[in-house]
Design an enzyme around this catalytic site. Structure first.
Site, PDB file in Angstrom:
ATOM      1  CB  SER A 586       6.410   9.976 -65.091  1.00  0.00           C
ATOM      2  OG  SER A 586       5.857   8.840 -64.461  1.00  0.00           O
ATOM      3  CG  ASP A 661       4.845  11.654 -57.264  1.00  0.00           C
ATOM      4  OD1 ASP A 661       3.946  10.812 -57.424  1.00  0.00           O
ATOM      5  OD2 ASP A 661       5.668  11.952 -58.152  1.00  0.00           O
ATOM      6  CG  HIS A 693       3.408  11.394 -60.930  1.00  0.00           C
ATOM      7  ND1 HIS A 693       4.728  11.215 -60.598  1.00  0.00           N
ATOM      8  CD2 HIS A 693       3.275  10.936 -62.206  1.00  0.00           C
ATOM      9  CE1 HIS A 693       5.373  10.663 -61.618  1.00  0.00           C
ATOM     10  NE2 HIS A 693       4.517  10.482 -62.593  1.00  0.00           N
TER      11      HIS A 693
END
Length: 715
Positions: A586, A661, A693
């Site tokens: 991320s 995602d 995600h």
């Protein structure tokens, strides 16, 4: 690039000659049987997490309750367990055949709420009687309760309430798919974690209503259908149209709804930290403009939604980030605790009233967090002893005297009793797995409830060092953990894996069990790697200036600080300077690709998961807070974009991404791959077709095997 490397080499030489790593604490290498972790243990935590125990305060008493051997017992101050009820009795009351005591919550002093096979029950454990049971309608989600008398839930985009016998009342009836009621808004930013807010009496329910009609969509691919299908999600990208949020107030008695008249900053303002007054008469909202530089704390009449007054305002040229609701002083409808980091440089508590008066309550140059109050004292946890320690304090509302209540070195997690007379202290540190102690409100220990044994004493764990390295601007000590390989030999040279996150609202390193180490880090140390994790400017718990240093240029201060850690590592005689890798997910994926493309002669291998590639493709709420709108900060967006950096990639890079995602959408990583192709740069890519995600479950075991193999093959 040669100039960068020569400068870096000179700095490394200075570090080597004049400084040593700032080690604060060390956990020595295990001398056990030499067992190795498995990937299942790494992901699932089997047998390697410290023992824990779960307690709940019983309403209207000073009793702690817990479940032991299918018996719900109350633990008083004397240490004797008293039976409250047991599984056999509960099965008899509810007419169930549960094999173990269910998870539950207290409804009142003598009532508990639990569920079994989809049925929700409330039971009087003093009178051994069932007080309610029902099944939520099919599709019910976002469930909340006012203490077990009524429940709120959503089906689709509409909101409903029902009583403890399952009688359902619709609150909204919108058939427009762009109108969403009773669900989270603003993509969970600003501390928003729910879409409904019960008043203290439970007679009124506030709820979010968002209009997404102007928000653009992004297609996600579902491969589970015969020919594949697209799921269009609403995704407001930075600089583009956003959602409109309103707050409704539903009155159960009149079965009617009014909407709050909050219109300070126009269509796409944010409504955050919804708080009811204890008497249900008023509702308070922190109203934030889209630019996130101005906030007003407003009070509204809960009977008609009309604006009454602004109690205080906040402004910051970088950003204001309200994340904390108000906490009314026990017995008062007009005095409350307010939290902000915008007034004195650190997150502190302020005593306020509905006339707009504000007085600083916690007077420390450190971030604090509200923990509770009893009407006379306010309890809070604080980083003032050290940013890597968390301690409980109290401050007297009259004389403002602060008192430290926890003394053991480390990280303390606190649960205050409802009457404020006692607290449960669940603490640990680098070498202490877990201690749970019952203490009185003055900090005196009453008794210890649990002392967990070391669950990894038989494993070949390498030495863990908790230390500091100076930030690139020289103003701060950044904390790190450094894990040495099991069986470490200082005469050998070892490859290094840097695990990085580095973004806002994170603190990867603290003085907790194993320094908050992820078990994959030790898994790699067992394979012969040095593993290094460091916090940098932009992360939390260090004050506003530290956290806001990234404004308009995400990744720049963070990289500079991470490179100070790299310089320190490269000065160590046992580090192989030619074999340094980096991994993150991320924001950490963004940092990973930023590091390997900005410092291609330092990092040999990188694995980036779900990476942000260009902030213009990220969501409005988060992206514009830290980067401003693309229209007013084009230079910052250009500088931080990784698209232009693709051509600079030299080492081996693997990108992993969930194909559905909905947080960092596919446009990011696919655009980077496309740019690599344009520049004839080789890069590896692995999508997880059914993952969002975060890759979870068995897929995560596969993911971390993939990450491990990539470093094994190329580093």
């Amino acid at each position: 690039m040669k100039k960068i490397i020569s400068t870096l080499s000179a700095m490394i030489l200075c570090v080597s000659l004049f400084a040593q790593p700032g080690i604060i604490k060390t956990r020595e290498e295990n001398k056990g049987t030499g067992k190795s972790l498995t990937m299942e243990q790494v992901i699932l935590g089997m047998d390697v997490r410290p023992e824990n125990a779960y307690y709940a305060w019983r309403p209207g008493t000073s009793d702690l309750t817990t479940v032991k051997e299918n018996r719900l017992v109350a633990t008083g101050m004397t240490g004797e367990d008293r039976l409250v009820t047991d599984l056999e009795t509960l099965n008899s009351i509810a007419g169930t055949d549960m094999e173990s005591f269910p998870p539950f919550s207290w409804k009142s002093k003598n009532e508990i709420i639990f569920s079994h096979n989809g049925i929700f029950y409330s039971a009087d454990i003093a009178g051994n009687s069932l007080t309610g049971s029902f099944v939520f309608p099919e599709g019910a989600a976002n469930i909340s309760s006012n203490g077990g008398k009524y429940y709120a839930f959503t089906i689709g985009n509409n909101l409903y309430v029902c009583d403890s016998n399952g009688n359902v009342i619709p609150v909204t009836d919108d058939d427009d798919p762009d109108i969403v009621n009773g669900q989270v808004v603003s993509r969970n930013e600003f501390g928003i974690s729910t879409g409904t807010f019960w008043s203290e009496s439970g007679k009124k329910l506030a709820f979010y209503r968002k209009d997404e009609s102007l928000v653009g969509t992004f297609p996600l691919l579902d491969i589970n259908t015969r020919t594949g299908s697209l799921l269009e999600i609403k995704y407001p990208m930075a600089g583009m149209s956003s959602e409109n949020v309103r707050l409704g107030i539903y009155d159960l008695a009149s079965n009617s709804t009014v909407f709050v008249q909050a219109d300070d900053f126009g269509y796409d303002q944010y409504l955050t930290n919804i708080t009811w007054s204890p008497d249900d008469r008023h509702i308070f909202i922190q109203v934030l403009d889209r630019a996130q530089k101005n906030m007003r704390l407003n009070m509204y009449d809960a009977s008609n939604g009309k604006f009454e007054k602004t109690l205080l305002e906040e402004h910051n040229d970088r950003f204001v980030e309200p994340q904390w609701p108000l906490h009314f002083i026990e017995g008062s409808n007009d005095k409350f605790i307010y939290t902000t980091d915008n007034r004195d440089g650190y997150k502190n508590l302020y005593l306020c009233d509905t006339d707009g008066n504000i007085e600083r309550l916690t007077r420390t140059d450190a971030d604090v967090l509200y923990a509770g109050q009893d009407g006379k004292n306010v309890f809070y946890t604080s980083a003032e002893i050290s940013p890597v320690e968390n301690h409980l304090f109290s401050v007297n509302l009259k004389n403002k005297k602060a008192t430290r209540l926890t003394s053991e070195e480390g990280w303390h997690n606190i649960s205050l009793s409802p009457d404020g007379k006692y607290f449960l202290d669940n603490w640990n540190n680098l070498t202490t797995p877990r201690v749970i102690a019952l203490k009185s409100a003055d900090g005196k220990s009453i008794r210890t409830l649990l002392e967990a044994a070391d669950p990894v004493s038989d494993y070949a764990f390498g030495e863990i060092n908790l230390g500091t390295v100076k930030s690139a601007d020289g103003k701060y000590d950044n904390y790190y953990r450094l894990i040495k390989p099991a069986g470490f030999d200082p005469s050998e040279k070892y490859p290094v894996i840097v695990y990085v996150y580095g973004g806002p609202h994170s603190q990867m390193v603290n003085d907790s069990w194993l320094a908050s180490m992820g078990y994959w880090e030790m898994y790699m140390a067992q394979k012969g790697y040095i593993v290094y994790v460091q916090d940098n400017r932009g992360t939390s718990n260090r004050g506003a200036e530290f956290e806001k240093a990234i404004h308009r240029q995400c990744g720049q201060a963070e990289m500079a600080d991470q490179m100070e850690g790299i310089k320190m590592l490269m000065s160590l005689p046992y580090v192989d300077k030619d074999r340094i890798g980096v991994h993150g997910w991320s924001y950490g994926g963004f940092m990973t690709i930023s590091l390997i493309t900005n410092y291609p002669d330092i990092f040999k291998v990188a694995v980036a998961g779900g990476p942000v590639i260009d902030w213009k493709w990220y969501e409005v709420m988060y992206g514009e807070r830290y980067m401003d709108n693309p229209a007013v900060n084009p230079e910052g967006y250009a500088k931080t974009s990784l698209i232009a950096k693709a051509k600079d990639l030299k080492g081996k890079l693997l990108i992993c991404q969930g194909a559905i995602d909905n947080t960092v959408v596919w446009e990011h990583s696919l655009s980077f791959i496309r740019e690599c192709i344009k520049n004839n740069i080789q890069v590896d890519y692995f999508p997880y077709p059914c993952a969002q995600h975060n890759v979870l479950g068995k897929d995560r075991i596969h993911l971390m095997d993939k990450v491990t193999m990539y470093f094994e093959d190329y580093l």
